[in-house]
Design a protein around this motif. Structure first.
Motif, PDB file in Angstrom:
ATOM      1  N   VAL A  96       0.836  -1.203   0.000  1.00 45.37           N
ATOM      2  CA  VAL A  96       0.000   0.000   0.000  1.00 45.37           C
ATOM      3  C   VAL A  96       0.870   1.251   0.000  1.00 45.37           C
ATOM      4  N   LEU A  97       1.903   1.252   0.811  1.00 47.31           N
ATOM      5  CA  LEU A  97       2.805   2.397   0.867  1.00 47.31           C
ATOM      6  C   LEU A  97       3.427   2.663  -0.495  1.00 47.31           C
ATOM      7  N   HIS A  98       3.863   1.622  -1.179  1.00 49.12           N
ATOM      8  CA  HIS A  98       4.470   1.801  -2.501  1.00 49.12           C
ATOM      9  C   HIS A  98       3.473   2.372  -3.492  1.00 49.12           C
ATOM     10  N   MET A  99       2.247   1.838  -3.489  1.00 49.24           N
ATOM     11  CA  MET A  99       1.230   2.328  -4.424  1.00 49.24           C
ATOM     12  C   MET A  99       0.919   3.801  -4.203  1.00 49.24           C
ATOM     13  N   LEU A 100       0.803   4.201  -2.929  1.00 54.47           N
ATOM     14  CA  LEU A 100       0.408   5.577  -2.633  1.00 54.47           C
ATOM     15  C   LEU A 100       1.567   6.545  -2.803  1.00 54.47           C
ATOM     16  N   GLU A 101       2.776   6.129  -2.469  1.00 54.58           N
ATOM     17  CA  GLU A 101       3.935   6.990  -2.721  1.00 54.58           C
ATOM     18  C   GLU A 101       4.133   7.184  -4.226  1.00 54.58           C
ATOM     19  N   ASP A 102       3.903   6.123  -4.994  1.00 50.62           N
ATOM     20  CA  ASP A 102       4.008   6.227  -6.454  1.00 50.62           C
ATOM     21  C   ASP A 102       2.944   7.166  -7.001  1.00 50.62           C
ATOM     22  N   ALA A 150     -12.014   3.226   3.830  1.00 52.11           N
ATOM     23  CA  ALA A 150     -10.561   3.123   3.776  1.00 52.11           C
ATOM     24  C   ALA A 150     -10.013   3.742   2.489  1.00 52.11           C
ATOM     25  N   ILE A 151     -10.626   3.399   1.357  1.00 55.41           N
ATOM     26  CA  ILE A 151     -10.140   3.905   0.065  1.00 55.41           C
ATOM     27  C   ILE A 151     -10.275   5.425  -0.009  1.00 55.41           C
ATOM     28  N   TRP A 152     -11.430   5.965   0.379  1.00 55.10           N
ATOM     29  CA  TRP A 152     -11.620   7.411   0.289  1.00 55.10           C
ATOM     30  C   TRP A 152     -10.744   8.161   1.291  1.00 55.10           C
ATOM     31  N   SER A 153     -10.487   7.558   2.436  1.00 52.92           N
ATOM     32  CA  SER A 153      -9.585   8.194   3.410  1.00 52.92           C
ATOM     33  C   SER A 153      -8.174   8.296   2.835  1.00 52.92           C
ATOM     34  N   LEU A 154      -7.711   7.226   2.203  1.00 53.67           N
ATOM     35  CA  LEU A 154      -6.379   7.239   1.600  1.00 53.67           C
ATOM     36  C   LEU A 154      -6.345   8.182   0.394  1.00 53.67           C
ATOM     37  N   TRP A 155      -7.405   8.163  -0.416  1.00 53.26           N
ATOM     38  CA  TRP A 155      -7.519   9.096  -1.559  1.00 53.26           C
ATOM     39  C   TRP A 155      -7.399  10.537  -1.069  1.00 53.26           C
ATOM     40  N   ASN A 156      -8.198  10.887  -0.059  1.00 51.28           N
ATOM     41  CA  ASN A 156      -8.194  12.259   0.443  1.00 51.28           C
ATOM     42  C   ASN A 156      -6.824  12.637   0.995  1.00 51.28           C
ATOM     43  N   TYR A 157      -6.174  11.693   1.645  1.00 53.33           N
ATOM     44  CA  TYR A 157      -4.854  11.983   2.210  1.00 53.33           C
ATOM     45  C   TYR A 157      -3.835  12.244   1.096  1.00 53.33           C
ATOM     46  N   VAL A 158      -3.815  11.371   0.102  1.00 55.09           N
ATOM     47  CA  VAL A 158      -2.852  11.545  -0.999  1.00 55.09           C
ATOM     48  C   VAL A 158      -3.134  12.835  -1.760  1.00 55.09           C
ATOM     49  N   MET A 159      -4.405  13.097  -2.075  1.00 56.50           N
ATOM     50  CA  MET A 159      -4.740  14.303  -2.826  1.00 56.50           C
ATOM     51  C   MET A 159      -4.401  15.555  -2.031  1.00 56.50           C
ATOM     52  N   VAL A 203       7.055  13.592   6.232  1.00 53.44           N
ATOM     53  CA  VAL A 203       5.739  13.866   6.815  1.00 53.44           C
ATOM     54  C   VAL A 203       4.669  13.019   6.123  1.00 53.44           C
ATOM     55  N   PHE A 204       4.754  12.922   4.795  1.00 53.24           N
ATOM     56  CA  PHE A 204       3.772  12.119   4.064  1.00 53.24           C
ATOM     57  C   PHE A 204       3.818  10.673   4.524  1.00 53.24           C
ATOM     58  N   ARG A 205       5.008  10.126   4.612  1.00 54.30           N
ATOM     59  CA  ARG A 205       5.122   8.709   4.968  1.00 54.30           C
ATOM     60  C   ARG A 205       4.674   8.450   6.403  1.00 54.30           C
ATOM     61  N   LYS A 206       5.047   9.320   7.322  1.00 55.94           N
ATOM     62  CA  LYS A 206       4.653   9.113   8.717  1.00 55.94           C
ATOM     63  C   LYS A 206       3.146   9.273   8.885  1.00 55.94           C
ATOM     64  N   GLY A 207       2.562  10.251   8.200  1.00 53.04           N
ATOM     65  CA  GLY A 207       1.118  10.421   8.252  1.00 53.04           C
ATOM     66  C   GLY A 207       0.395   9.212   7.677  1.00 53.04           C
ATOM     67  N   LEU A 208       0.973   8.643   6.620  1.00 52.66           N
ATOM     68  CA  LEU A 208       0.384   7.451   6.034  1.00 52.66           C
ATOM     69  C   LEU A 208       0.470   6.271   7.003  1.00 52.66           C
ATOM     70  N   ASP A 209       1.579   6.190   7.740  1.00 52.52           N
ATOM     71  CA  ASP A 209       1.693   5.152   8.768  1.00 52.52           C
ATOM     72  C   ASP A 209       0.576   5.278   9.800  1.00 52.52           C
ATOM     73  N   PHE A 210       0.262   6.518  10.195  1.00 53.11           N
ATOM     74  CA  PHE A 210      -0.829   6.728  11.142  1.00 53.11           C
ATOM     75  C   PHE A 210      -2.148   6.171  10.586  1.00 53.11           C
ATOM     76  N   LEU A 211      -2.406   6.457   9.310  1.00 51.22           N
ATOM     77  CA  LEU A 211      -3.632   5.967   8.678  1.00 51.22           C
ATOM     78  C   LEU A 211      -3.647   4.449   8.614  1.00 51.22           C
ATOM     79  N   LEU A 212      -2.530   3.863   8.213  1.00 53.85           N
ATOM     80  CA  LEU A 212      -2.480   2.409   8.075  1.00 53.85           C
ATOM     81  C   LEU A 212      -2.575   1.718   9.421  1.00 53.85           C
TER      82      LEU A 212
END
Length: 218
Positions: A96-102, A150-159, A203-212
């Motif tokens: 998941v981290l790889h997909m969202l960082e990409d 889950a999907i929309w939360s990750l979408w909103n975070y990445v966007m 910051v992006f990666r650590k915030g994503l860790d919080f979500l995951l």
């Protein structure tokens, strides 16, 4: 709508003769050149005449391959959001981290895409990315009832992270000046050094860790 689909199927792989010295005009070449134009000049810079000039083509020749400028936007957007990575590491968080960082990196390379994506119909590449993300989360144990959240939360975070990063343009002097303004008035912000923090990737990666952490099955 049916006519549009039919036209796309007919034009795929087709080429139209162009003046000698120019490569044949094709859908792939139009899309690649549109991406270059958008990267250079932004959304307002994409005009069919300007695109045709870059291609060394007549404007009417473009319409053998695309319906209109909106069609070009759709195709260019979906092109830059294609996910070419692979998953299957047996570590769902790493996948998941790889997909969202990409995803974030793709939009940062093409800043116009982050503002365009919410306004367009989703193309096959972004849908394939969302399907892969959904499949990975489902396989990790996220219940179907929670999958959309889950999907929309990750979408909103990445966007949100992408748009903020691409539009946040403060110099070191601006940051230092802002930090001085918060001294003695906003003690928590001052202590954390919020306005001085420019570790966008960290910051992006650590915030994503919080979500995951919150998505991890109990």
């Amino acid at each position: 709508m049916a006519a549009k689909s039919s036209k796309r199927s007919q034009r795929t792989g087709a080429s139209v003769p162009e003046p000698r010295g120019e490569p044949p005009l094709s859908l792939d070449r139009i899309v690649a050149t549109a991406v270059e134009l958008l990267d250079a000049e932004g959304l307002d810079g994409l005009k069919m005449r300007r695109l045709a000039d870059r291609l060394g083509s007549g404007v009417m020749s473009l319409y053998w391959h695309v319906d209109n400028k909106e069609d070009v936007f759709d195709l260019a957007l979906d092109s830059v959001l294609e996910y070419r990575g692979t998953i299957g590491s047996q570590d769902w968080r790493a996948d998941v981290l790889h997909m969202l960082e990409d995803w974030r990196a793709s939009m940062l390379r093409h800043p116009w895409s982050a503002s365009l994506l919410p306004r367009r119909a989703l193309g096959p590449n972004i849908l394939a990315r969302l399907e892969l993300l959904s499949k990975t989360l489902s396989g990790a144990g996220v219940a179907d009832a929670d999958l959309n959240v889950a999907i929309w939360s990750l979408w909103n975070y990445v966007m949100g992270a992408t748009i903020t990063r691409s539009s946040f343009d403060l110099s070191d002097a601006d940051r230092a000046s802002g930090q001085q303004r918060v001294e003695h008035h906003y003690p928590t912000i001052e202590r954390s050094g919020l306005l001085l923090d420019d570790d966008w990737d960290g910051v992006f990666r650590k915030g994503l860790d919080f979500l995951l952490d919150g998505l991890a099955p109990r």
